[in-house]
Write a protein that holds these residues in place. Sequence first.
Motif, mmCIF file in Angstrom:
data_model
loop_
_atom_site.group_PDB
_atom_site.id
_atom_site.type_symbol
_atom_site.label_atom_id
_atom_site.label_comp_id
_atom_site.label_asym_id
_atom_site.label_seq_id
_atom_site.Cartn_x
_atom_site.Cartn_y
_atom_site.Cartn_z
ATOM 1 N N VAL A 113 -3.063 4.753 -1.142
ATOM 2 C CA VAL A 113 -3.877 5.211 -0.017
ATOM 3 C C VAL A 113 -3.396 6.604 0.370
ATOM 4 N N THR B 242 -8.425 5.037 8.900
ATOM 5 C CA THR B 242 -9.055 4.685 7.627
ATOM 6 C C THR B 242 -8.051 4.050 6.667
ATOM 7 N N VAL B 243 -6.824 4.590 6.634
ATOM 8 C CA VAL B 243 -5.791 4.014 5.774
ATOM 9 C C VAL B 243 -5.532 2.557 6.153
ATOM 10 N N ALA C 141 0.868 -1.174 0.000
ATOM 11 C CA ALA C 141 0.000 0.000 0.000
ATOM 12 C C ALA C 141 0.905 1.224 0.000
ATOM 13 N N ASP D 293 -8.702 -4.263 4.298
ATOM 14 C CA ASP D 293 -9.807 -4.664 3.425
ATOM 15 C C ASP D 293 -9.288 -5.164 2.079
ATOM 16 N N ALA D 294 -8.231 -4.508 1.563
ATOM 17 C CA ALA D 294 -7.705 -4.860 0.243
ATOM 18 C C ALA D 294 -6.897 -6.150 0.266
ATOM 19 N N ASP E 275 -7.522 0.550 7.714
ATOM 20 C CA ASP E 275 -8.722 -0.210 7.353
ATOM 21 C C ASP E 275 -8.705 -0.576 5.869
ATOM 22 N N ARG E 276 -8.338 0.381 5.023
ATOM 23 C CA ARG E 276 -8.330 0.135 3.582
ATOM 24 C C ARG E 276 -7.301 -0.921 3.194
ATOM 25 N N VAL E 277 -6.149 -0.884 3.859
ATOM 26 C CA VAL E 277 -5.121 -1.884 3.568
ATOM 27 C C VAL E 277 -5.599 -3.272 3.975
ATOM 28 N N HIS F 13 1.342 4.960 0.381
ATOM 29 C CA HIS F 13 0.653 6.110 0.981
ATOM 30 C C HIS F 13 1.198 7.416 0.440
#
Length: 247
Positions: free
Chosen positions: A63, A75-76, A36, A82-83, A78-80, A38
């Motif tokens: 992200v 949130t970052v 990810a 989730d992905a 969480d996105r990692v 950033h």
Amino acid sequence: MSTTASAGRIALVTGGSGGIGQAVVDRLVADGFSVAVHYARNQAKTDAIVENIVAAGGSAIAVDGDIADENAMRTVFDRVEDAFGGIDVVVNTAGIMMLAPIATLHLDDLDRMYRTNIRGTFVVSQQAARRVRKGGAIVNFSTTVTRTSFPSYGGYVASKAAIEALTLVLARELRGKDITVNAVAPGPTATPLFFDGKDKRTIQNLSTAAPLERLGTPDDVAEIVAFLAGPARWVNGQVIFVNGGLA
């Protein structure tokens, strides 16, 4: 840890579009990580980095978020998750540097460095401490100037010294979780951040200051990060100086 052993592992690299950050991203992808990348401002460059990785058969996402904002970084993470399904390595290269003698440094600049370098590292480290999986690694960034004590670096060095202290404490707080926590402290490295505001004579002097008589490269630093992210399971609670013997 070999490339094969790193396959399937997930890394988040903050500041991943910067000079050192991008080199770290490229090296971890080469080692088999999904990454990810950033960014805080440079979306176009980050999107291009991710597109190139995916086009070459790697796995990456972009992200964004202010590293000093706990909600944005939550949130970052969480996105990692989730992905990719989890996070194994967090490399926090994001940071800013403004130079001036202590007597004349504008306190607004001091506050900006402290917000990004200290609070930002704390926020990212806090999320990493909660989220990184067993067998993982957290890598923060300091600077060799904590040893060389060059004039005009006072505010910046103070922020980086705080990062070293935070890193060493966190390594001990994660006892029993099989997560290593270390800091990398580069010397003069050929990045836009290094060249900004320096005249040719200063750059030349710094280029020959180390016994190896050259500037470091982002790849030099990324090599150490990859070591800490992968095979260096017995290196923990350390500050690794990457400076060609400067200090």
